[in-house]
Design a protein around this motif. Structure first.
Motif, PDB file in Angstrom:
ATOM      1  N   SER A 183     -20.587  26.870  28.880  1.00 32.54           N
ATOM      2  CA  SER A 183     -20.998  27.411  29.174  1.00 32.54           C
ATOM      3  C   SER A 183     -22.277  27.042  29.697  1.00 32.54           C
ATOM      4  O   SER A 183     -23.214  26.876  31.261  1.00 32.54           O
ATOM      5  CB  SER A 183     -20.233  28.447  29.935  1.00 32.54           C
ATOM      6  N   LYS A 184     -23.153  27.355  29.124  1.00 34.20           N
ATOM      7  CA  LYS A 184     -24.237  27.883  29.144  1.00 34.20           C
ATOM      8  C   LYS A 184     -24.913  25.931  28.673  1.00 34.20           C
ATOM      9  O   LYS A 184     -26.218  26.148  29.549  1.00 34.20           O
ATOM     10  CB  LYS A 184     -25.115  28.856  27.941  1.00 34.20           C
ATOM     11  N   SER A 222     -19.635  24.823  33.218  1.00 31.84           N
ATOM     12  CA  SER A 222     -19.478  26.614  33.920  1.00 31.84           C
ATOM     13  C   SER A 222     -18.201  26.853  33.603  1.00 31.84           C
ATOM     14  O   SER A 222     -17.172  28.236  33.539  1.00 31.84           O
ATOM     15  CB  SER A 222     -20.310  26.928  35.017  1.00 31.84           C
ATOM     16  N   ALA A 239     -16.956  28.925  30.877  1.00 31.00           N
ATOM     17  CA  ALA A 239     -17.258  30.633  30.741  1.00 31.00           C
ATOM     18  C   ALA A 239     -15.845  31.728  31.180  1.00 31.00           C
ATOM     19  O   ALA A 239     -15.604  32.523  30.243  1.00 31.00           O
ATOM     20  CB  ALA A 239     -17.917  31.123  31.702  1.00 31.00           C
ATOM     21  N   THR A 285     -18.921  41.768  36.008  1.00 33.13           N
ATOM     22  CA  THR A 285     -19.600  41.463  34.814  1.00 33.13           C
ATOM     23  C   THR A 285     -19.569  42.579  33.051  1.00 33.13           C
ATOM     24  O   THR A 285     -19.179  42.170  31.754  1.00 33.13           O
ATOM     25  CB  THR A 285     -20.746  40.840  34.170  1.00 33.13           C
ATOM     26  N   GLY A 332     -19.547  34.497  36.129  1.00 30.75           N
ATOM     27  CA  GLY A 332     -20.153  33.452  36.893  1.00 30.75           C
ATOM     28  C   GLY A 332     -20.165  33.153  38.108  1.00 30.75           C
ATOM     29  O   GLY A 332     -20.890  32.504  39.145  1.00 30.75           O
ATOM     30  N   THR A 341     -22.698  32.179  41.804  1.00 28.18           N
ATOM     31  CA  THR A 341     -22.662  30.802  41.683  1.00 28.18           C
ATOM     32  C   THR A 341     -22.433  30.701  43.170  1.00 28.18           C
ATOM     33  O   THR A 341     -23.255  30.071  43.757  1.00 28.18           O
ATOM     34  CB  THR A 341     -21.528  30.013  41.427  1.00 28.18           C
ATOM     35  N   PHE A 386     -29.653  31.012  37.789  1.00 28.76           N
ATOM     36  CA  PHE A 386     -28.263  31.634  37.017  1.00 28.76           C
ATOM     37  C   PHE A 386     -29.548  31.635  35.279  1.00 28.76           C
ATOM     38  O   PHE A 386     -28.760  32.849  34.945  1.00 28.76           O
ATOM     39  CB  PHE A 386     -27.900  30.110  36.739  1.00 28.76           C
ATOM     40  N   PHE A 396     -28.709  36.375  34.232  1.00 28.37           N
ATOM     41  CA  PHE A 396     -27.462  36.216  33.087  1.00 28.37           C
ATOM     42  C   PHE A 396     -28.151  37.280  31.891  1.00 28.37           C
ATOM     43  O   PHE A 396     -28.052  38.358  31.413  1.00 28.37           O
ATOM     44  CB  PHE A 396     -26.516  35.820  33.127  1.00 28.37           C
TER      45      PHE A 396
END
Length: 237
Positions: free
Chosen positions: A12-13, A17, A20, A136, A143, A147, A164, A168
């Protein structure tokens, strides 16, 4: 299952995405819903530092400041909610939260034009920020919310990824004392993090290779279906 989730964090990182949300469900199945929230957080922070380093030339801290005050408020709300529910309730909440985020993704993909109109409202950043903070804190799954906000800013890909990553990194570091106070970050969970950390690194390296060779859309749709099945499994217990 936990190792697969750690790889998903790395994926995901790296830019995939869609992985995640899947890591949230896998970790909740492996360790229990509430415990998994604290266990995942240090792994996310390590991946966030790597993501920030890789994307440091894109985006800026200035872009995230409008989202910071409402996100902090959302984290505090999520902290109190997480402290009041038991593990069974947490499984149900996280499961439905994941399904809601998947539905959110479908709406987002179908109506980006409408989104641009909505984002002109002054309260948009506050709404997105509070939602991101609550989600979160409850499930490490903000995410899709972030977005939406970044799409409204019409950023180029490089700036999108940079902003982004910065957001985070900030919000996940901010969550640490709250998670520690709830007891979901503890010596045992940190020892588990050390075991799973190589999976995060592998996921980041693997993600770079996948992005070069496989179209992202088919890959993310496969993950969408797997995540939906897993979330329903989480709700049913």
């Amino acid at each position: 299952m936990a190792s697969a989730a750690a790889v998903c964090i790395g994926l995901s990182k790296s830019g995939l995405s869609g992985t995640a949300t899947l890591n949230v469900v896998l970790m909740a199945q492996a360790f229990g819903a509430k415990a998994s929230v604290g266990l995942v957080l240090p792994l996310l922070i390590v991946a966030d530092f790597m993501g920030y380093y890789l994307n440091r030339h894109g985006g800026s801290w200035r872009r995230i400041w409008p989202m910071v005050p409402p996100a902090i408020l959302g984290v505090v709300i999520g902290y109190f909610l997480l402290g009041e529910i038991d593990n069974v309730a947490a499984r149900t909440v996280i499961g439905w939260l994941i399904i809601g985020l998947l539905g959110f993704k479908l709406v987002l993909d179908a109506s980006k034009g409408t989104l641009e109109v909505l984002t002109q409202h002054r309260g948009f950043a506050w709404l997105m920020g509070i939602c991101a903070g609550v989600v979160t804190m409850l499930a490490n799954a903000a995410g899709p919310v972030m977005t939406v906000y970044l799409l409204s800013q019409r950023l180029e890909k490089k700036d999108h990824l940079g902003t982004f990553s910065r957001y985070f990194l900030f919000i996940n570091l901010f969550k640490v004392p709250f998670s520690a106070d709830l007891g979901i970050i503890n010596p045992k969970s940190l020892a588990t993090n050390l075991v799973l950390l190589p999976g995060v690194v592998i996921g980041i390296l693997l993600g770079w290779q996948i992005l070069k060779r496989i179209p992202q859309k088919p890959f993310e749709w496969t993950l969408f279906i797997l995540t939906l099945i897993a979330a329903m499994w989480l709700i049913r217990g």
